[in-house]
Design a protein around this motif. Structure first.
Motif, mmCIF file in Angstrom:
data_model
loop_
_atom_site.group_PDB
_atom_site.id
_atom_site.type_symbol
_atom_site.label_atom_id
_atom_site.label_comp_id
_atom_site.label_asym_id
_atom_site.label_seq_id
_atom_site.Cartn_x
_atom_site.Cartn_y
_atom_site.Cartn_z
ATOM 1 N N LEU A 140 6.245 4.560 2.110
ATOM 2 C CA LEU A 140 7.421 3.904 1.526
ATOM 3 C C LEU A 140 8.586 4.884 1.676
ATOM 4 O O LEU A 140 8.427 6.063 1.369
ATOM 5 N N LEU A 156 -1.897 2.767 -5.787
ATOM 6 C CA LEU A 156 -1.989 1.524 -5.026
ATOM 7 C C LEU A 156 -0.921 1.462 -3.938
ATOM 8 O O LEU A 156 -1.080 0.773 -2.943
ATOM 9 N N ASP A 157 0.182 2.152 -4.164
ATOM 10 C CA ASP A 157 1.279 2.105 -3.193
ATOM 11 C C ASP A 157 1.045 3.136 -2.082
ATOM 12 O O ASP A 157 0.428 4.177 -2.311
ATOM 13 N N PRO A 158 1.594 2.877 -0.896
ATOM 14 C CA PRO A 158 1.555 3.917 0.148
ATOM 15 C C PRO A 158 2.342 5.149 -0.315
ATOM 16 O O PRO A 158 3.213 5.028 -1.194
ATOM 17 N N SER A 179 -0.513 9.496 -12.929
ATOM 18 C CA SER A 179 -1.042 8.790 -14.081
ATOM 19 C C SER A 179 -0.223 7.527 -14.279
ATOM 20 O O SER A 179 0.979 7.520 -14.002
ATOM 21 N N PRO A 180 -0.877 6.464 -14.711
ATOM 22 C CA PRO A 180 -0.183 5.193 -14.827
ATOM 23 C C PRO A 180 1.087 5.281 -15.663
ATOM 24 O O PRO A 180 2.106 4.708 -15.315
ATOM 25 N N MET A 208 -5.875 7.122 -8.368
ATOM 26 C CA MET A 208 -5.651 6.404 -7.113
ATOM 27 C C MET A 208 -4.344 5.632 -7.205
ATOM 28 O O MET A 208 -4.090 4.928 -8.169
ATOM 29 N N TYR A 247 6.674 3.025 8.151
ATOM 30 C CA TYR A 247 7.030 2.054 7.107
ATOM 31 C C TYR A 247 6.621 0.650 7.539
ATOM 32 O O TYR A 247 6.066 -0.125 6.764
ATOM 33 N N GLU A 248 6.894 0.348 8.809
ATOM 34 C CA GLU A 248 6.585 -0.981 9.334
ATOM 35 C C GLU A 248 5.083 -1.258 9.262
ATOM 36 O O GLU A 248 4.659 -2.380 9.019
ATOM 37 N N ASN A 291 4.535 6.282 -13.950
ATOM 38 C CA ASN A 291 5.202 5.524 -12.897
ATOM 39 C C ASN A 291 6.443 4.839 -13.436
ATOM 40 O O ASN A 291 6.409 4.174 -14.441
ATOM 41 N N GLU A 292 7.542 5.020 -12.762
ATOM 42 C CA GLU A 292 8.784 4.385 -13.229
ATOM 43 C C GLU A 292 9.075 3.195 -12.359
ATOM 44 O O GLU A 292 9.177 3.318 -11.176
ATOM 45 N N LYS A 336 6.624 10.924 -8.473
ATOM 46 C CA LYS A 336 5.442 11.418 -7.769
ATOM 47 C C LYS A 336 5.661 11.488 -6.256
ATOM 48 O O LYS A 336 4.794 11.111 -5.480
ATOM 49 N N GLU A 353 3.195 -0.092 7.018
ATOM 50 C CA GLU A 353 2.881 0.070 5.588
ATOM 51 C C GLU A 353 2.079 1.338 5.324
ATOM 52 O O GLU A 353 1.211 1.355 4.464
#
Lengths: 162, 352
Positions: free
Chosen positions: A46, A3-5, A157-158, A1, A40-41, A161-162, A104, A43
């Protein structure tokens, strides 16, 4: 999952089309971009672009048309991977693919037909377009549905993420 | 008449290349997962046999080790951002500790502000119809020398204060820097407001009101470690006792235990869809407040104040982030000569 859009990458050709009023795709690019800005507005997405590709439009960030767009910084390792990526001999395309993979990103706004060869969701699609279609808001709804319907693409995967 | 009929044409769909097959693999990815797995195993071993590190330096070292494991093979820029983040993180905790420690001795050459004792006791009595909740809870549930199940639950909940926010920070650091920054804005704002309140409103906790000022009936203290000690976490308890001796004893208002217990579930609530799960998550701060009152560490009003401040930080930052998005979107539209959507215009007026 995640967390970011979901991220939507504005590819080099798309940025050029927005920037250049004489470009044949300019009107369509602005139309789609405004829909993306609305998402974007709210949310829902991104907006990102490869740092190198944003460089010619640096004055447009913060206060210009590209204010909502975040740069994906390009490091030495990204350039090294791009150098080793098979992308029809085009370093810019290779870098786009590397950044999509590393961050991603699965949705790309682009007018470069070569990107259709890869497992990316391209915006806009290949359908014919006129300034009157699709009606205002419909495209935004379609895109929102598309993004909501395929969240698995953006899960990462965690450690990646960069 | 021609007898030939045109056969349907099938346009073959070109197979799409997977990005994974085109872009070279990140060879250090397995190393990161292996290192994080080894870290987790070592952490659990340490937790079971040595106890849980809770003092700021030990926690900082353990978080730092985890981040090193998680960031192996990342770009130099990512490491640079991580370094800046760490500096900001350390500066935040240092400011907190320095302010909190100095609050009861006066700050900037000023005399300490008057100590609040009766006022908070009276507020609690108004809330509970003349009763002292700390005394009532201990009279009904506390038995010297006997550790009940609720002692274990409340003590464990109490001790999560020293670990849970840091674990959340570390996980967010690795999974999403954007979400880490969102969490830290709220967390740092909460700490900052708490530090100011520690200075301008030093408040005696219930155990001090009972022991030093005899304003309420005697209450047993410290009893917050018993349940956790009962579970076998002896090292944790010893470290905690050392840590406690350096603290500011009159930093009761607001309760950071209550605030931290709320900030974590409140941050993740937007991603949770099931109502029962949301409700379950929100019982955690309630259990924490019950623990704080039962152990005589805080007045009820301390916890409520902590919740209100936490809610205020979320309200502020949510509005601020929303406004930032609207500003950027508005700039883009203005630059492209597009009108703003009607709904957004109305909302903008409401915000400004």
């Amino acid at each position: 999952m995640s967390l970011d859009p979901p991220k939507v990458l504005l590819e080099q050709s798309f940025l050029r089309s927005i920037a250049d009023p004489t470009d044949s795709h300019h009107e369509r690019a602005v139309h789609l971009y405004l829909d993306l800005v609305q998402q974007y507005e709210q949310e829902q997405v991104l907006l990102v672009a490869v740092g190198d590709h944003l460089r010619p439009h640096r004055g447009w960030q913060r206060s210009g048309p590209l204010a909502p767009v975040e740069a994906l910084p390009v490091g030495f390792q990204h350039r090294r991977w791009a150098h080793r990526t098979e992308a029809q001999g085009d370093p810019a395309l290779a870098l786009t693919l590397v950044m999509c993979q590393r961050h991603k990103v699965r949705r790309v706004a682009s007018f470069d037909p070569r990107l259709q060869q890869y497992d990316l969701v391209l915006l806009p699609d290949a359908a014919p377009w006129s300034a009157d279609q699709p009606p205002a808001g419909e495209l935004a709804g379609e895109l929102a549905g598309d993004l909501a319907g395929a969240p698995a693409d953006d899960t990462g995967s965690p450690a990646d993420n960069e | 008449m021609s007898t030939t009929s045109e056969a349907p044409t099938f346009v073959p769909v070109a197979p799409k290349w997977s990005l994974r097959s085109v872009v070279p693999a990140d060879v250090l990815r397995p190393a990161r997962f292996t290192l994080m797995g080894m870290y987790l195993a070592a952490y659990l071993y340490w937790l079971r046999f040595k106890g849980l590190p809770i003092d700021r330096i030990s926690v900082a070292i353990s978080v730092g080790l985890f981040l090193v494991c998680a960031f192996v093979g990342r770009s130099w820029r990512t490491w640079g951002v991580l370094l800046l983040d760490c500096l900001a993180y350390c500066a935040m905790w240092y400011s907190y500790e320095a302010t909190r420690g100095a609050a009861d001795r006066g700050v900037l050459g000023l005399d300490p502000f008057p100590l609040q004792v009766e006022s908070v006791r009276n507020i609690d009595r108004v809330l509970f119809l003349g009763h002292d909740p700390n005394v009532v809870l201990q009279n009904h549930f506390y038995q010297p020398g006997v550790v009940r199940w609720y002692d274990v639950v409340l003590s464990t909940t109490y001790m999560t204060h020293f670990v849970l926010p840091m674990v959340i920070m570390a996980v967010l650091w690795v999974t999403s820097h954007r979400q880490w920054a969102r969490f830290m804005k709220r967390f740092a704002t909460l700490l900052g407001i708490a530090c100011v309140m520690f200075v301008v409103m030093p408040t005696a906790p219930p155990w001090m009101a009972a022991k030093n000022y005899h304003l309420i009936d005697p209450i047993a203290r410290p009893i917050n470690w018993r349940g956790f000690y009962h579970l076998g976490f002896h090292g944790f308890t010893n470290d905690y006792k050392v840590q406690l001796s350096d603290g500011n004893p009159v930093a009761a208002m607001p309760s950071l235990h209550a605030s931290f217990a709320l900030i974590v579930p409140a941050f993740f609530l937007p991603w949770v869809r099931q109502r029962w799960l949301k409700a379950t998550m929100l019982t955690f701060p309630v259990v924490m407040l019950v623990a704080l009152v039962y152990f005589g560490e805080h007045w009820v009003i301390d916890g409520l104040a902590g919740w209100v401040i936490t809610g205020g930080t979320f309200w502020y930052w949510n509005r601020r982030e929303q406004l930032t998005r609207r500003l950027r979107a508005g700039r883009a539209r203005a630059a492209l000569g597009a009108p703003a959507p009607a709904a957004a215009t109305a909302d903008d007026r409401a915000i400004t």
